[in-house]
Design a protein around this motif. Structure first.
Motif, PDB file in Angstrom:
ATOM      1  N   ILE A 149      -6.960   7.705 -11.430  1.00 43.43           N
ATOM      2  CA  ILE A 149      -6.258   6.656 -12.167  1.00 43.43           C
ATOM      3  C   ILE A 149      -6.519   5.311 -11.495  1.00 43.43           C
ATOM      4  CG2 ILE A 149      -3.962   5.850 -12.863  1.00 43.43           C
ATOM      5  CD1 ILE A 149      -3.068   8.830 -12.700  1.00 43.43           C
ATOM      6  N   GLY A 150      -6.770   4.284 -12.283  1.00 43.64           N
ATOM      7  CA  GLY A 150      -7.000   2.958 -11.706  1.00 43.64           C
ATOM      8  C   GLY A 150      -7.063   1.890 -12.785  1.00 43.64           C
ATOM      9  N   LEU A 151      -7.403   0.725 -12.351  1.00 42.14           N
ATOM     10  CA  LEU A 151      -7.593   0.338 -10.959  1.00 42.14           C
ATOM     11  C   LEU A 151      -6.384  -0.432 -10.466  1.00 42.14           C
ATOM     12  CD1 LEU A 151     -11.298  -0.891 -10.965  1.00 42.14           C
ATOM     13  CD2 LEU A 151     -10.450   1.089  -9.761  1.00 42.14           C
ATOM     14  N   LEU A 152      -6.006  -0.195  -9.208  1.00 41.86           N
ATOM     15  CA  LEU A 152      -4.959  -0.968  -8.569  1.00 41.86           C
ATOM     16  C   LEU A 152      -5.506  -2.340  -8.171  1.00 41.86           C
ATOM     17  CD1 LEU A 152      -3.495   1.867  -6.330  1.00 41.86           C
ATOM     18  CD2 LEU A 152      -2.273   0.704  -8.178  1.00 41.86           C
ATOM     19  N   PRO A 153      -4.628  -3.294  -7.839  1.00 48.28           N
ATOM     20  CA  PRO A 153      -5.094  -4.612  -7.381  1.00 48.28           C
ATOM     21  C   PRO A 153      -6.031  -4.492  -6.171  1.00 48.28           C
ATOM     22  CG  PRO A 153      -2.752  -4.679  -7.867  1.00 48.28           C
ATOM     23  CD  PRO A 153      -3.159  -3.238  -7.959  1.00 48.28           C
ATOM     24  N   GLU A 154      -6.805  -5.537  -5.924  1.00 49.17           N
ATOM     25  CA  GLU A 154      -7.825  -5.502  -4.876  1.00 49.17           C
ATOM     26  C   GLU A 154      -7.251  -5.251  -3.487  1.00 49.17           C
ATOM     27  OE1 GLU A 154     -10.477  -8.790  -4.932  1.00 49.17           O
ATOM     28  OE2 GLU A 154     -10.994  -8.545  -7.049  1.00 49.17           O
ATOM     29  N   ALA A 155      -5.984  -5.589  -3.267  1.00 43.57           N
ATOM     30  CA  ALA A 155      -5.369  -5.328  -1.963  1.00 43.57           C
ATOM     31  C   ALA A 155      -5.373  -3.841  -1.620  1.00 43.57           C
ATOM     32  CB  ALA A 155      -3.930  -5.858  -1.945  1.00 43.57           C
ATOM     33  N   PHE A 156      -5.501  -2.986  -2.643  1.00 41.84           N
ATOM     34  CA  PHE A 156      -5.491  -1.540  -2.428  1.00 41.84           C
ATOM     35  C   PHE A 156      -6.904  -0.968  -2.264  1.00 41.84           C
ATOM     36  CE2 PHE A 156      -1.426  -2.388  -4.385  1.00 41.84           C
ATOM     37  CZ  PHE A 156      -0.557  -1.556  -3.698  1.00 41.84           C
ATOM     38  N   ASP A 157      -7.876  -1.820  -2.024  1.00 40.85           N
ATOM     39  CA  ASP A 157      -9.229  -1.337  -1.748  1.00 40.85           C
ATOM     40  C   ASP A 157      -9.286  -0.863  -0.300  1.00 40.85           C
ATOM     41  OD1 ASP A 157     -11.844  -0.665  -2.019  1.00 40.85           O
ATOM     42  OD2 ASP A 157     -12.610  -2.717  -2.057  1.00 40.85           O
ATOM     43  N   ILE A 158      -8.617   0.257  -0.077  1.00 33.88           N
ATOM     44  CA  ILE A 158      -8.360   0.786   1.267  1.00 33.88           C
ATOM     45  C   ILE A 158      -9.129   2.094   1.423  1.00 33.88           C
ATOM     46  CG2 ILE A 158      -6.553   1.738   2.766  1.00 33.88           C
ATOM     47  CD1 ILE A 158      -4.612  -0.151   1.221  1.00 33.88           C
ATOM     48  N   PRO A 159      -9.836   2.291   2.536  1.00 34.70           N
ATOM     49  CA  PRO A 159     -10.607   3.530   2.694  1.00 34.70           C
ATOM     50  C   PRO A 159      -9.722   4.752   2.852  1.00 34.70           C
ATOM     51  CG  PRO A 159     -10.625   2.262   4.727  1.00 34.70           C
ATOM     52  CD  PRO A 159      -9.976   1.389   3.689  1.00 34.70           C
ATOM     53  N   ARG A 160     -10.341   5.879   2.711  1.00 38.04           N
ATOM     54  CA  ARG A 160      -9.660   7.145   2.912  1.00 38.04           C
ATOM     55  C   ARG A 160      -9.279   7.298   4.384  1.00 38.04           C
ATOM     56  NH1 ARG A 160     -13.696   7.282  -0.573  1.00 38.04           N
ATOM     57  NH2 ARG A 160     -13.526   8.418  -2.544  1.00 38.04           N
ATOM     58  N   LEU A 161      -8.400   8.255   4.645  1.00 39.62           N
ATOM     59  CA  LEU A 161      -8.011   8.562   6.017  1.00 39.62           C
ATOM     60  C   LEU A 161      -9.199   9.107   6.799  1.00 39.62           C
ATOM     61  CD1 LEU A 161      -4.683  10.372   5.115  1.00 39.62           C
ATOM     62  CD2 LEU A 161      -4.831   8.240   6.413  1.00 39.62           C
ATOM     63  N   SER A 162      -9.189   8.920   8.098  1.00 39.01           N
ATOM     64  CA  SER A 162     -10.269   9.449   8.932  1.00 39.01           C
ATOM     65  C   SER A 162     -10.143  10.963   9.115  1.00 39.01           C
ATOM     66  CB  SER A 162     -10.264   8.756  10.303  1.00 39.01           C
ATOM     67  OG  SER A 162      -9.013   8.930  10.946  1.00 39.01           O
ATOM     68  N   GLU A 163      -8.929  11.502   8.906  1.00 39.28           N
ATOM     69  CA  GLU A 163      -8.709  12.946   8.990  1.00 39.28           C
ATOM     70  C   GLU A 163      -7.920  13.401   7.764  1.00 39.28           C
ATOM     71  OE1 GLU A 163      -6.804  14.040  12.608  1.00 39.28           O
ATOM     72  OE2 GLU A 163      -8.380  13.209  13.887  1.00 39.28           O
ATOM     73  N   LEU A 164      -8.168  14.625   7.356  1.00 40.79           N
ATOM     74  CA  LEU A 164      -7.493  15.153   6.170  1.00 40.79           C
ATOM     75  C   LEU A 164      -6.030  15.472   6.455  1.00 40.79           C
ATOM     76  CD1 LEU A 164     -10.185  17.640   4.817  1.00 40.79           C
ATOM     77  CD2 LEU A 164      -9.599  15.402   3.871  1.00 40.79           C
ATOM     78  N   THR A 165      -5.184  15.246   5.464  1.00 36.97           N
ATOM     79  CA  THR A 165      -3.823  15.773   5.479  1.00 36.97           C
ATOM     80  C   THR A 165      -3.915  17.206   4.975  1.00 36.97           C
ATOM     81  OG1 THR A 165      -2.890  13.590   4.996  1.00 36.97           O
ATOM     82  CG2 THR A 165      -1.496  15.515   4.547  1.00 36.97           C
TER      83      THR A 165
END
Length: 247
Positions: A149-165
Motif C-alpha cells: 500500500i502506498g505511497l506515504l509522504p517522502e519523510a517515510f522513505d525509510i529503509p528496512r531494518l538491518s535485522e528481521l523481526t
C-alpha cells in the motif's frame, strides 16, 4: 527520477509470458506509469492474452501461443508502455475505498517510536500522516492476498531494518520505503510495525477469500486499543472495515 528516466523494456518470461517493466526500483513515477498500463491492458487486452499480473513497477502478461506470438505481444505492450512513459497520463481514479480501523503504538505498534524518529516527527504526527495519506493498493503479492500500500509522504522513505523481526501478528501494519504492508497472518518482516488492525487480507473459508484489489483506495482510521482488540478476531475478518464504491 526525472522525466527521461522511464525507459520501459519487454523481456521474455517463461514459455508463455512477457514481462514489461518501467524501472528496477519502486520509484513513484514508475509505479504511476504501471497503474496506467495495467488499466489499459485490462480495458482492452491484446489478442491472445490470458493473464495480466501486475507488481510494483512491472507486469507479467501471459498469452496463449496458439493465438499470438511473443514478439507481436511484446511489441504491442511495449509501444503502449513507451507512450505512457512519454506522456505521463494520471493514474486512473480508484473505484473503491476501504476504511480500516487501526490502533497505533504500544503493543499494537511496538516500533512506532523508532519509525517516527526516522521520519523526523513526533509519534502523534507520524500516526496522523499515515491516517491522512492518500493511499492505494499498489500490488498484491508475496503471500496470498497480501497488499503493498502506498505511497506515504517522502519523510517515510525509510529503509528496512538491518535485522528481521522474527514475527509480527496478523493485522500488523508495517512500514518501509514509503509503503505499508498489511499482514493477513503472523509473519517475519524487516519492516517496522507501527500499528495493527483486525482486517484479514486472506481467509480461505470466506466466500471471497481475498478482499482487496490492486488500485483500491485505503484509509486507515485511528481507533483506540480496546476497540481494535475487540475486532482482532471478528468472524468475517473485516475487523470493522467499511467498503465504499466511488464510481
Amino acid at each position: 527520477m526525472t522525466e527521461t528516466d522511464l525507459n520501459p523494456e519487454a523481456l521474455p518470461a517463461g514459455p508463455d509470458g512477457v514481462l514489461v517493466r518501467f524501472a528496477l526500483t519502486p520509484d513513484p513515477a514508475a509505479m504511476a506509469a504501471l497503474e496506467v498500463l495495467v488499466a489499459a491492458l485490462e480495458a482492452a487486452p491484446p489478442e491472445g492474452v490470458v493473464e495480466i499480473a501486475p507488481a510494483l513497477v512491472s507486469v507479467l502478461v501471459r498469452f496463449d501461443p496458439a493465438r499470438t506470438r511473443r514478439a507481436a505481444l511484446a511489441r504491442a505492450v511495449l509501444a503502449e508502455a513507451r507512450r505512457i512513459a512519454r506522456e505521463r497520463p494520471a493514474p486512473p481514479a480508484p473505484k473503491r475505498r476501504w476504511t480500516i480501523p487501526a490502533a497505533f503504538g504500544g503493543r499494537h505498534g511496538p516500533q512506532l517510536a523508532e519509525l517516527a524518529e526516522r521520519a523526523g516527527m513526533s509519534e502523534e504526527a507520524c500516526v496522523e500522516a499515515i491516517c491522512e495519506a492518500d493511499l492505494r493498493v499498489l500490488t498484491i503479492g508475496f503471500a496470498p492476498g497480501q497488499p503493498y500500500i502506498g505511497l506515504l509522504p517522502e519523510a517515510f522513505d525509510i529503509p528496512r531494518l538491518s535485522e528481521l523481526t522474527p514475527q509480527v501478528p496478523g493485522g500488523a501494519i508495517v512500514v518501509a520505503v514509503r509503503q505499508i504492508v498489511l499482514f493477513g497472518a503472523p509473519s517475519t518482516t524487516g519492516w517496522r510495525q507501527a500499528g495493527q488492525c483486525g482486517f484479514r487480507t486472506f481467509m480461505p473459508a470466506r466466500s471471497e477469500p481475498v478482499l482487496l484489489q490492486s488500485g483500491d483506495a485505503i484509509r486507515f482510521e485511528r481507533a483506540d486499543a480496546a476497540e481494535v482488540e475487540s475486532l482482532l478476531d471478528s468472524a468475517d475478518g473485516l475487523g470493522g472495515a467499511k467498503l465504499e464504491t466511488l464510481t
